[in-house]
Write a protein that holds these residues in place. Structure first.
Motif, PDB file in Angstrom:
ATOM      1  N   LEU A 172      28.206  -1.961 -14.400  1.00 29.22           N
ATOM      2  CA  LEU A 172      29.604  -1.563 -14.278  1.00 29.22           C
ATOM      3  C   LEU A 172      29.850  -0.403 -15.232  1.00 29.22           C
ATOM      4  CD1 LEU A 172      32.460  -2.194 -13.131  1.00 29.22           C
ATOM      5  CD2 LEU A 172      32.802  -3.619 -15.154  1.00 29.22           C
ATOM      6  N   HIS A 173      30.334   0.716 -14.680  1.00 32.21           N
ATOM      7  CA  HIS A 173      30.629   1.892 -15.493  1.00 32.21           C
ATOM      8  C   HIS A 173      32.140   1.996 -15.675  1.00 32.21           C
ATOM      9  CE1 HIS A 173      26.515   3.383 -15.178  1.00 32.21           C
ATOM     10  NE2 HIS A 173      26.563   2.997 -13.912  1.00 32.21           N
ATOM     11  N   LEU A 192      36.763   1.982 -13.059  1.00 34.27           N
ATOM     12  CA  LEU A 192      35.578   1.135 -13.079  1.00 34.27           C
ATOM     13  C   LEU A 192      34.785   1.414 -11.815  1.00 34.27           C
ATOM     14  CD1 LEU A 192      37.323  -2.212 -14.130  1.00 34.27           C
ATOM     15  CD2 LEU A 192      36.163  -0.556 -15.613  1.00 34.27           C
ATOM     16  N   THR A 193      33.512   1.730 -11.971  1.00 34.03           N
ATOM     17  CA  THR A 193      32.662   2.034 -10.821  1.00 34.03           C
ATOM     18  C   THR A 193      31.438   1.138 -10.863  1.00 34.03           C
ATOM     19  OG1 THR A 193      33.382   4.339 -10.930  1.00 34.03           O
ATOM     20  CG2 THR A 193      31.458   3.874  -9.582  1.00 34.03           C
ATOM     21  N   TRP A 236      34.658  -6.654 -16.525  1.00 36.84           N
ATOM     22  CA  TRP A 236      35.277  -5.777 -17.525  1.00 36.84           C
ATOM     23  C   TRP A 236      36.143  -6.589 -18.488  1.00 36.84           C
ATOM     24  CZ3 TRP A 236      40.348  -4.540 -18.750  1.00 36.84           C
ATOM     25  CH2 TRP A 236      40.483  -3.517 -19.703  1.00 36.84           C
ATOM     26  N   ALA A 237      36.980  -7.484 -17.943  1.00 32.52           N
ATOM     27  CA  ALA A 237      37.891  -8.270 -18.791  1.00 32.52           C
ATOM     28  C   ALA A 237      37.126  -9.123 -19.789  1.00 32.52           C
ATOM     29  CB  ALA A 237      38.797  -9.141 -17.923  1.00 32.52           C
ATOM     30  N   LEU A 238      36.084  -9.805 -19.327  1.00 30.99           N
ATOM     31  CA  LEU A 238      35.327 -10.680 -20.228  1.00 30.99           C
ATOM     32  C   LEU A 238      34.522  -9.903 -21.260  1.00 30.99           C
ATOM     33  CD1 LEU A 238      34.286 -13.436 -17.689  1.00 30.99           C
ATOM     34  CD2 LEU A 238      35.859 -13.699 -19.637  1.00 30.99           C
ATOM     35  N   SER A 239      34.389  -8.591 -21.084  1.00 34.26           N
ATOM     36  CA  SER A 239      33.723  -7.767 -22.093  1.00 34.26           C
ATOM     37  C   SER A 239      34.700  -7.298 -23.177  1.00 34.26           C
ATOM     38  CB  SER A 239      33.045  -6.556 -21.441  1.00 34.26           C
ATOM     39  OG  SER A 239      34.002  -5.578 -21.057  1.00 34.26           O
TER      40      SER A 239
END
Length: 174
Positions: free
Chosen positions: A3-4, A14-15, A125-128
């Protein structure tokens, strides 16, 4: 698949492979809430009802002074041509370590795995983020397609929240 996360003109993008999630800032969200394209090319011409509702939440958060960039609505786009297929995002910023997600696809985009890919990407993304320990989601009991999305992402069903089925995700499956 990696995930970028990048910033484009102040918005989070987010890509992940075929999927691009483009944050919709409050000004664009106001247009989407009114059923207008908001500068995007939609597969069905306009955003779906769920996306319009989510856009309204972003507008309301901005008006109340509680909007936080990155924690609102994202347009779900095909990476190859940036056609908007729906919306995914958060019901607000993290609260005591929890965020809640929702998603919606235009009718023509359903059945292709886009909601699963989009939900997986926003959860990853959220959990990062250091302030998030759990991602929440709810569905109506009869919404089997949405329940299948959550199960494919790795959510577990927990106690009901009123008339809604509740789900939680604390780690991304490998």
């Amino acid at each position: 698949m990696t995930l970028h996360a990048t910033l484009d003109a102040g918005r989070l993008v987010l890509t992940q492979g075929r999927l691009t999630l483009r944050e919709q800032l409050p000004a664009e969200s106001a247009l989407l809430a009114d059923g207008k394209p908001g500068g995007l090319t939609w597969i069905d011409g306009v955003p779906g009802d769920g996306t319009m509702s989510a856009a309204s939440m972003t507008v309301a958060a901005a008006a109340a002074g509680v909007y936080r960039p990155g924690w609102g609505l994202f347009a779900i786009q095909r990476t190859q041509d940036l056609t908007a297929l729906g919306g995914v995002g958060f019901h607000g910023p993290p609260d005591r370590g929890a965020v809640e997600i929702g998603y919606d696809l235009c009718v023509s985009a359903r059945g292709g795995g886009w909601a699963t890919d989009a939900a997986r990407a926003v959860c990853q993304w959220a959990l990062s983020q250091p302030e998030v320990v759990v991602v929440l989601a709810t569905t109506e009991p009869g919404n089997a397609p949405s329940q299948a999305v959550l199960e494919r992402v790795g959510f577990e069903r927990v106690a009901n929240r009123g008339d809604l089925w509740s789900y939680e995700l604390t780690t991304m499956p490998v």
